[in-house]
Scaffold this motif. Sequence first.
Motif, PDB file in Angstrom:
ATOM      1  N   GLY A 500       0.660  -1.186  -0.580  1.00 15.83           N
ATOM      2  CA  GLY A 500      -0.020  -0.474  -0.087  1.00 15.83           C
ATOM      3  C   GLY A 500       0.635   1.048  -0.198  1.00 15.83           C
ATOM      4  O   GLY A 500       0.933   1.974  -0.611  1.00 15.83           O
ATOM      5  N   THR A 501       1.645   1.267   0.964  1.00 16.07           N
ATOM      6  CA  THR A 501       2.741   2.644   0.620  1.00 16.07           C
ATOM      7  C   THR A 501       3.348   2.369  -0.274  1.00 16.07           C
ATOM      8  O   THR A 501       3.730   4.073  -1.322  1.00 16.07           O
ATOM      9  N   ALA A 502       3.937   1.169  -1.162  1.00 12.85           N
ATOM     10  CA  ALA A 502       4.332   1.886  -2.433  1.00 12.85           C
ATOM     11  C   ALA A 502       3.365   2.189  -3.452  1.00 12.85           C
ATOM     12  O   ALA A 502       4.106   3.413  -4.088  1.00 12.85           O
ATOM     13  N   LEU A 503       2.408   2.990  -3.203  1.00 12.70           N
ATOM     14  CA  LEU A 503       1.663   3.166  -4.477  1.00 12.70           C
ATOM     15  C   LEU A 503       1.365   4.279  -3.676  1.00 12.70           C
ATOM     16  O   LEU A 503       1.003   5.633  -4.784  1.00 12.70           O
ATOM     17  N   LEU A 504       1.506   4.901  -2.496  1.00 19.90           N
ATOM     18  CA  LEU A 504       1.883   6.804  -2.325  1.00 19.90           C
ATOM     19  C   LEU A 504       2.987   6.494  -2.858  1.00 19.90           C
ATOM     20  O   LEU A 504       2.862   8.107  -2.945  1.00 19.90           O
ATOM     21  N   VAL A 505       3.852   6.312  -2.572  1.00 18.26           N
ATOM     22  CA  VAL A 505       5.616   6.820  -2.946  1.00 18.26           C
ATOM     23  C   VAL A 505       6.136   6.679  -4.200  1.00 18.26           C
ATOM     24  O   VAL A 505       6.577   7.131  -5.058  1.00 18.26           O
ATOM     25  N   LEU A 506       6.440   5.459  -4.384  1.00 22.76           N
ATOM     26  CA  LEU A 506       6.585   5.309  -5.786  1.00 22.76           C
ATOM     27  C   LEU A 506       5.724   5.946  -6.679  1.00 22.76           C
ATOM     28  O   LEU A 506       4.749   6.036  -6.800  1.00 22.76           O
ATOM     29  N   PRO A 507       6.265   6.475  -8.578  1.00 19.89           N
ATOM     30  CA  PRO A 507       5.233   6.255  -9.100  1.00 19.89           C
ATOM     31  C   PRO A 507       4.449   5.332  -9.949  1.00 19.89           C
ATOM     32  O   PRO A 507       4.431   4.553  -9.675  1.00 19.89           O
ATOM     33  N   PRO A 508       3.165   5.925 -10.094  1.00 21.34           N
ATOM     34  CA  PRO A 508       2.056   5.144 -10.112  1.00 21.34           C
ATOM     35  C   PRO A 508       2.686   3.664 -11.290  1.00 21.34           C
ATOM     36  O   PRO A 508       2.314   2.848 -10.607  1.00 21.34           O
ATOM     37  N   LEU A 509       3.170   3.421 -12.304  1.00 18.75           N
ATOM     38  CA  LEU A 509       3.805   2.099 -13.159  1.00 18.75           C
ATOM     39  C   LEU A 509       4.233   1.531 -12.095  1.00 18.75           C
ATOM     40  O   LEU A 509       4.226   0.239 -11.820  1.00 18.75           O
ATOM     41  N   ALA A 510       5.394   2.741 -10.911  1.00 15.15           N
ATOM     42  CA  ALA A 510       6.310   0.990 -10.189  1.00 15.15           C
ATOM     43  C   ALA A 510       5.242   0.821  -9.116  1.00 15.15           C
ATOM     44  O   ALA A 510       5.764  -0.242  -8.489  1.00 15.15           O
ATOM     45  N   GLY A 511       4.735   1.902  -8.638  1.00 19.15           N
ATOM     46  CA  GLY A 511       4.156   1.820  -7.321  1.00 19.15           C
ATOM     47  C   GLY A 511       3.007   0.220  -7.660  1.00 19.15           C
ATOM     48  O   GLY A 511       3.313  -0.229  -6.867  1.00 19.15           O
ATOM     49  N   TRP A 512       2.143  -0.309  -8.556  1.00 19.56           N
ATOM     50  CA  TRP A 512       1.535  -1.186  -8.604  1.00 19.56           C
ATOM     51  C   TRP A 512       1.682  -2.378  -9.478  1.00 19.56           C
ATOM     52  O   TRP A 512       2.320  -3.128  -9.163  1.00 19.56           O
ATOM     53  N   THR A 513       3.566  -2.321  -9.793  1.00 18.70           N
ATOM     54  CA  THR A 513       4.230  -2.921 -10.128  1.00 18.70           C
ATOM     55  C   THR A 513       5.140  -3.770  -8.669  1.00 18.70           C
ATOM     56  O   THR A 513       4.824  -4.596  -8.585  1.00 18.70           O
ATOM     57  N   ALA A 514       5.171  -2.840  -7.876  1.00 16.47           N
ATOM     58  CA  ALA A 514       5.932  -2.888  -6.645  1.00 16.47           C
ATOM     59  C   ALA A 514       4.889  -3.873  -5.491  1.00 16.47           C
ATOM     60  O   ALA A 514       4.684  -4.638  -5.650  1.00 16.47           O
ATOM     61  N   PHE A 515       3.059  -3.541  -6.032  1.00 14.35           N
ATOM     62  CA  PHE A 515       2.272  -3.702  -5.433  1.00 14.35           C
ATOM     63  C   PHE A 515       1.743  -5.474  -5.873  1.00 14.35           C
ATOM     64  O   PHE A 515       1.684  -5.971  -5.358  1.00 14.35           O
ATOM     65  N   ALA A 516       1.791  -5.542  -7.128  1.00 15.17           N
ATOM     66  CA  ALA A 516       1.833  -6.818  -7.789  1.00 15.17           C
ATOM     67  C   ALA A 516       3.208  -7.796  -7.198  1.00 15.17           C
ATOM     68  O   ALA A 516       2.340  -9.516  -6.950  1.00 15.17           O
ATOM     69  N   ALA A 517       4.158  -7.552  -7.272  1.00 16.53           N
ATOM     70  CA  ALA A 517       5.195  -8.201  -7.039  1.00 16.53           C
ATOM     71  C   ALA A 517       5.225  -8.579  -5.675  1.00 16.53           C
ATOM     72  O   ALA A 517       5.861  -9.621  -5.699  1.00 16.53           O
ATOM     73  N   THR A 518       5.127  -8.274  -4.502  1.00 17.55           N
ATOM     74  CA  THR A 518       4.740  -7.912  -3.043  1.00 17.55           C
ATOM     75  C   THR A 518       3.926  -8.974  -3.372  1.00 17.55           C
ATOM     76  O   THR A 518       3.465 -10.310  -2.580  1.00 17.55           O
TER      77      THR A 518
END
Length: 773
Positions: A500-518
């Motif tokens: 959830g925090t990655a979606l806030l901190v990272l740019p959208p594409l990187a955030g959703w990528t980190a979310f899915a990877a997690t």
Amino acid sequence: MPEQLAVTAEPLGTAGVDRRPRRALFLAGLIITVVFVNSCLFGLLAVLLQPGVDFWQGLLAVLYVGPVLAIQLFYFSRPAVRLDTRLAKVMLAVQACLAFLSTLHFDAALSSLITLAAGSAPLLFRPRTGWTVFTAFMAGTIWILWAYDESWLGAVFDSVTAVFYALVVYLLTWLARLVTELHQARTELARRAVAEQRLAFARDLHDLLGLSLSAIALKGELVHRLLRKSLSRAREELAEITGIAQRTLSDVRSVARGYRELSLDKESRTAVSLLSASNVAVRVDLQQVDLPVKLRTLLAKVLREGVTNVLRYTAVEHCEITVRETGGRVALEIVHDGTAHEDVPEETAESLREVTEEVAGHGGKLHAGPDATGRWRLHAELPVPEQAEPTETALAEGSGHWSPIDARNVQWTMTVVFIVFSLSAMARAVMLTDDGWSLALIAGYLTALTTLQLSYFARPNVRLRSRQSYALLFVQACLIFLPLIPLGSAWVSLPSLFAGTALLVLPPLAGWTAFAATAAGVLLIRISYGTDFLGGFYTFASILNTGLMVFGLIWLIRLVTELGETRKRLAEVAVAEERLRFARDLHDLLGMSLSAIALKSELTSRIMDIDTDRASDELLEILGLTRQALGDVRSVASGYRELSLDQESRSAQAVLVAADVQVRLEIEHEDLPTTVRTVLAVVLREGVTNVLRHSKVERCEIAVRRIGDGVALDIVNDGVVNGRPPKPERPVRVEAPGSGITNMSDRVAGLGGELTAGIEADGRFRLRAVVPV
């Protein structure tokens, strides 16, 4: 081709449409839908996958889940629905009855339905009642979980998880509604702030003009009676009328200048532009200081005067401009290395004296002169008042949609949510292992994660797109995944915090990528330790749910905070626009009337010995002008004003004739829109006022003509401007320094037109306004 000085001004712009609330509602609705549907789906699957459950039992479970979820999604979660009604309470009762009745058929499998009702309860009632109902619902849920759970550890885990979900339901629903309410409340707040400002205007008008105009009216009637009895006394009273009119006109100009808000940032940019154009190296250091409007305007005036003074020096190579606030005082410094001329112009000394007196009038100090190093230094220091301005008063007394109390409540509830989330993970760890060292390690990691989340990422004023945030996000990832090495299959952490925090901190594409990877990584880890398909599904759905919860809660809180600040700024903009309107109307409407009163009083004093009848007529006109001025005062205070172009042209002709000016009037226009007529009337009034004020005029021509798709107003006179012979200049487009010219150009530009003012080839001065129709 006549030389012209073109004067243009952009109308005060309005803020662009704020699309954040609409995007927020869409995204919040999406998050709420996913979270709530997933929560109910867990329970529904638990029922459907039980051995021995037939079609009719599955249908019954769907009939329990469907209405409860529908009420939550389509009623309680809709921001447009009022929740302080009897219908809302009936809906809550239906939702609670269905949720509790489901336990009679399916034990604790559908207990998640009760958390939906519990989370909605604080939104429907007053705080004490709402949280009492919340506690009652959760007590019932915990009793059901303890009654039907197979182990006490499972009951503890399920109970803590239920409290967590109920609090999330409350926060997500409330914050989504609050976004809408704040967006709507800002218009109300701006109106309230403007109303407060208008009250201040009315007080100033009463104090400044009421007594003076009333005195002029009374003395005018007295002089009219004395004309037949005592010319000497009549002359004395006329002299007093002239003095009152002149003093009042000076006061009007002073108040109009005082109500104009200047931008310190804009003045600094203008200063940099001017100095750079003069080959001066400029360094500007403006501390962002929250100052009242009058103080900001005064500092901007000091900056403007200081920079103007710098340009009068020679050999200036470096200039420094700084603004600092320390100890409740704000200081402006302008330092340069130039040398002064031998003879300081009188206008320079006079302007410095005026701005020094104005600073002193606000309790401050201003010093200008060479310092110990030989550089020239202007230092202005002003106290920052503690008294709130109308905008701040309106904000303090306005709608309580978002107040400091609300902010504290949200932070408190957010803290409880993350602590409960951590306790839920700890309860899960106790179910997986009984090794003391492992439990201690898990407890330490969970405490560190929760502390980091609450102390940094959950704070609404933290700048998330920064190197510090990226570094702390990496630390959070290490705290989540590194315990996997020593713990193995007993690994319990909070990966959804990182997702959830990655979606806030990272740019959208990187955030959703980190979310899915997690989510995928955790799922693979669970499968590698023997989790079956159903367990893997629950793991993936749980991370999806809790990750979106973390993102939604923090994002909505940050958005609500930003909207609260936005509505404050919009209220300040509304007040600034109202102050500008007041200053402009005060100057435009009363300037010529007071000038005409003073002029006609002097004329009457000269002719009363020669022509008593004409003097009597002039006095009647003075009384008429006074009544008109009083009416204008009322129109300014009430915010409504429509001027007649024909009436203004007749008044202008009468005033100019009284000043022994030959007037040629040519008014040729068809029916014009009200706004165009009013603007042209204002330009005509101000133009004639400037003719009388600044020029030695013998002839004046006033013409209004239709040209193509527009209408043009020309005022041409043969006067000498400001006592200097005319010097033709190359046309330059600038913002005029005079308040009257600026007012006129603002109004004309507001209708898409243009105002030009300058000296023609034959030496006459022409003011021309062209407005499209």
